[in-house]
Design an enzyme around this catalytic site. Structure first.
Site, PDB file in Angstrom:
ATOM      1  N   HIS A 121      84.498  43.404  84.173  1.00  0.00           N
ATOM      2  CA  HIS A 121      83.830  44.709  84.177  1.00  0.00           C
ATOM      3  C   HIS A 121      84.876  45.836  84.089  1.00  0.00           C
ATOM      4  O   HIS A 121      84.743  46.755  83.275  1.00  0.00           O
ATOM      5  CB  HIS A 121      82.987  44.838  85.454  1.00  0.00           C
ATOM      6  CG  HIS A 121      82.343  46.171  85.647  1.00  0.00           C
ATOM      7  ND1 HIS A 121      80.981  46.359  85.641  1.00  0.00           N
ATOM      8  CD2 HIS A 121      82.884  47.412  85.864  1.00  0.00           C
ATOM      9  CE1 HIS A 121      80.713  47.653  85.832  1.00  0.00           C
ATOM     10  NE2 HIS A 121      81.847  48.313  85.977  1.00  0.00           N
ATOM     11  N   GLU A 122      85.923  45.740  84.909  1.00  0.00           N
ATOM     12  CA  GLU A 122      86.946  46.799  84.925  1.00  0.00           C
ATOM     13  C   GLU A 122      87.769  46.784  83.635  1.00  0.00           C
ATOM     14  O   GLU A 122      88.143  47.835  83.110  1.00  0.00           O
ATOM     15  CB  GLU A 122      87.860  46.649  86.147  1.00  0.00           C
ATOM     16  CG  GLU A 122      87.154  46.700  87.498  1.00  0.00           C
ATOM     17  CD  GLU A 122      86.242  47.908  87.672  1.00  0.00           C
ATOM     18  OE1 GLU A 122      86.531  48.979  87.090  1.00  0.00           O
ATOM     19  OE2 GLU A 122      85.221  47.772  88.374  1.00  0.00           O
ATOM     20  N   GLN A 169      87.616  56.101  84.939  1.00  0.00           N
ATOM     21  CA  GLN A 169      86.587  56.597  85.862  1.00  0.00           C
ATOM     22  C   GLN A 169      87.072  57.759  86.707  1.00  0.00           C
ATOM     23  O   GLN A 169      86.269  58.471  87.301  1.00  0.00           O
ATOM     24  CB  GLN A 169      86.110  55.464  86.779  1.00  0.00           C
ATOM     25  CG  GLN A 169      85.390  54.363  86.015  1.00  0.00           C
ATOM     26  CD  GLN A 169      84.876  53.315  86.968  1.00  0.00           C
ATOM     27  OE1 GLN A 169      85.582  52.388  87.318  1.00  0.00           O
ATOM     28  NE2 GLN A 169      83.640  53.457  87.417  1.00  0.00           N
ATOM     29  N   CYS A 228      77.967  50.219  88.653  1.00  0.00           N
ATOM     30  CA  CYS A 228      79.211  50.896  88.287  1.00  0.00           C
ATOM     31  C   CYS A 228      79.218  52.257  88.971  1.00  0.00           C
ATOM     32  O   CYS A 228      78.209  52.959  88.957  1.00  0.00           O
ATOM     33  CB  CYS A 228      79.266  51.059  86.771  1.00  0.00           C
ATOM     34  SG  CYS A 228      80.752  51.898  86.183  1.00  0.00           S
ATOM     35  N   LEU A 229      80.344  52.630  89.565  1.00  0.00           N
ATOM     36  CA  LEU A 229      80.416  53.923  90.256  1.00  0.00           C
ATOM     37  C   LEU A 229      80.193  55.093  89.303  1.00  0.00           C
ATOM     38  O   LEU A 229      79.812  56.174  89.736  1.00  0.00           O
ATOM     39  CB  LEU A 229      81.764  54.066  90.972  1.00  0.00           C
ATOM     40  CG  LEU A 229      82.017  53.087  92.134  1.00  0.00           C
ATOM     41  CD1 LEU A 229      83.424  53.282  92.697  1.00  0.00           C
ATOM     42  CD2 LEU A 229      80.974  53.256  93.235  1.00  0.00           C
ATOM     43  N   GLY A 275      85.689  47.859  92.617  1.00  0.00           N
ATOM     44  CA  GLY A 275      86.598  47.981  91.491  1.00  0.00           C
ATOM     45  C   GLY A 275      86.533  49.396  90.950  1.00  0.00           C
ATOM     46  O   GLY A 275      85.508  50.066  91.082  1.00  0.00           O
ATOM     47  N   HIS A 309      86.216  48.741  80.967  1.00  0.00           N
ATOM     48  CA  HIS A 309      86.415  50.196  81.096  1.00  0.00           C
ATOM     49  C   HIS A 309      87.668  50.634  80.332  1.00  0.00           C
ATOM     50  O   HIS A 309      87.713  51.746  79.798  1.00  0.00           O
ATOM     51  CB  HIS A 309      86.608  50.588  82.565  1.00  0.00           C
ATOM     52  CG  HIS A 309      85.331  50.830  83.310  1.00  0.00           C
ATOM     53  ND1 HIS A 309      84.441  51.833  82.981  1.00  0.00           N
ATOM     54  CD2 HIS A 309      84.795  50.228  84.400  1.00  0.00           C
ATOM     55  CE1 HIS A 309      83.422  51.821  83.835  1.00  0.00           C
ATOM     56  NE2 HIS A 309      83.608  50.850  84.705  1.00  0.00           N
TER      57      HIS A 309
END
Ligand code: NI
Length: 198
Positions: free
Chosen positions: A148-149, A50, A106-107, A45, A152
């Site tokens: 989660h996304e 991000q 998380c990236l 994701g 963001h």
């Protein structure tokens, strides 16, 4: 095109996103770039902040987990067959009586994984890449990634959800990361260019 991923401490990760008014070639290009960036970083994701953007959208691709999903559901649903875009998403229902625990990463926060408790079932409404309205019931991994996304898009990171004790243990690592001491095997934005949140 692979876009640099903004690491923890970048102000854009804490910025509210804006709904997208209309489809456009630029939007389609951004979606392509985000999918390529997510794949390049082996992520499942990726949300617009991000990659330094403030559009209200994220992309998800659970096809790498299609076998597990098939085992759980007995089939591979459409949403697990390739990347999907969630434009102007809204979580319209979340079952707060059925919570589950899962170790998230998380990236934007490389090398940290922590347990986060979230509802296991949600209903999410969004526009797809063709700007068609969709509404899906999500559970398990899809519910997890979508929540989660979605966070963001509201400037929330998974480390905001962990226990106060775990947060204390991670404090130094996170502070170092915010100061630019961060590495990943994919392209990160220069935290100096991204600015700092002190
Ligand atoms: Ni994330």
């Amino acid at each position: 095109m692979i876009l640099p991923i903004y690491p923890y401490g970048s102000p854009v990760l804490r910025t509210e996103t804006m709904p997208i008014e209309a489809n456009s070639p630029e939007l389609q290009q951004l979606l392509d770039d985000m999918v390529e960036t997510m794949h390049g970083a082996s992520g499942i994701g990726l949300a617009a902040p991000q990659v330094g953007r403030t559009e209200r959208l994220f992309v998800v691709d659970l096809s790498a987990m299609a076998e597990d999903i098939q085992e759980e559901l007995g089939e591979i649903p459409d949403w697990a067959q390739g990347p999907i875009a969630f434009i102007n998403p809204d979580i319209v229902e979340a079952d707060e009586d059925d919570l589950c625990d899962y170790e998230e990463g998380c990236l934007s926060i490389p090398d940290i994984r922590e347990n986060v408790i979230r509802p296991d079932h949600i209903r999410v409404r969004f526009l797809d890449r063709s700007f068609e309205q969709q509404e899906i019931e999500a559970s398990g991994m899809l519910a997890r990634v979508v929540q989660h996304e979605f966070d963001h898009l509201n400037g929330v990171l998974f480390v905001d959800h962990i226990s106060p004790l775990r947060r204390r243990l991670l404090k130094r690592r996170l502070r170092e990361m915010a100061q630019g001491r961060v590495e990943a095997d994919y392209l990160l934005a220069d935290p100096k260019q991204a600015g700092q949140l002190a």
